[in-house]
Scaffold this active site. Sequence first.
Site, PDB file in Angstrom:
ATOM      1  N   CYS A 284       0.823  -1.057  -0.005  1.00 37.56           N
ATOM      2  CA  CYS A 284      -0.194  -0.043   0.048  1.00 37.56           C
ATOM      3  C   CYS A 284       0.841   1.236  -0.026  1.00 37.56           C
ATOM      4  O   CYS A 284       1.426   1.525   1.005  1.00 37.56           O
ATOM      5  CB  CYS A 284      -0.943  -0.122   1.113  1.00 37.56           C
ATOM      6  SG  CYS A 284      -1.917   1.418   1.293  1.00 37.56           S
ATOM      7  N   GLY A 285       1.093   1.896  -1.097  1.00 38.87           N
ATOM      8  CA  GLY A 285       1.961   3.022  -1.340  1.00 38.87           C
ATOM      9  C   GLY A 285       1.376   4.386  -0.916  1.00 38.87           C
ATOM     10  O   GLY A 285       2.184   5.159  -0.924  1.00 38.87           O
TER      11      GLY A 285
END
Length: 272
Positions: A110-111
């Site tokens: 999850c950036g």
Amino acid sequence: MTMRAHVSTPGRAHHSEGSHVIHRALPEEVPVALVFNGTTQAVMMATPADLADFAHGFALTEGIVTDLAQVEEFEIVEHANGIEARFWLNDDCAKALEKRRRTMAGPVGCGLCGIDSLDQALRSVPRVTSDLRLCVQDVAHATEALRDHQRLHDLTRATHAAGFLLPGSAVMPTREDVGRHNALDKLIGTLVQTGIDPGRGAAVMTSRLSVELVQKCAFAGIPILIAVSAPTGAAVRLAEQAGITLAAFARGGGFELYSHPNRIHDEAADVA
């Protein structure tokens, strides 16, 4: 003691014919704090390898720096419970810390965890201009070529990789991590630190194509992004706006193009 990228872990394998004790190499992940002028800007779970590349790539692709000359000092500091990547930036660059503040502590993959506003999640990116062109065959076999450089994946079967495809070169700089966006940051970091122009080649990914990967390529100036899996709709729209060529489902000798296809040429058609 330097943290290792993988660890041998005991377990028991169960099959139809029975069970037995195993020792398997598993990828490691640790909290890595990105600290700028004494302020923690982000905490990412990452594989503890090539962390200088990761930190410099992150600083560039998140818009904290635009040039490595803005970094006055840098060091990696290990603690019992994690690692700090410490930057000291020049005075002008330090103002960016107030404009884009990220404090991320979330799962890998999850950036966008912890961004302060929705506008920052889909922030505007620079448009990439490049005369780079790749032939169809180079793109079709890019992920297969990347596979030859995935040493940590060979050990663990559990990491992503990002490679840099240069036209006419047998060398593919590659970085690996448990997170796909971390792997891309590591790759971009090694490019800029070794003087390789990101505009000269394509990023090749083992993952799906999501918005944050397109954002990172735009800030780095990478004109072509190739991946083994699918893009999201938002990634395609952003790539179109950013001037980036997206090649998805690149496996088995084929691929699909979703934006700026003019950079990919068919040698046979050109000759004819």
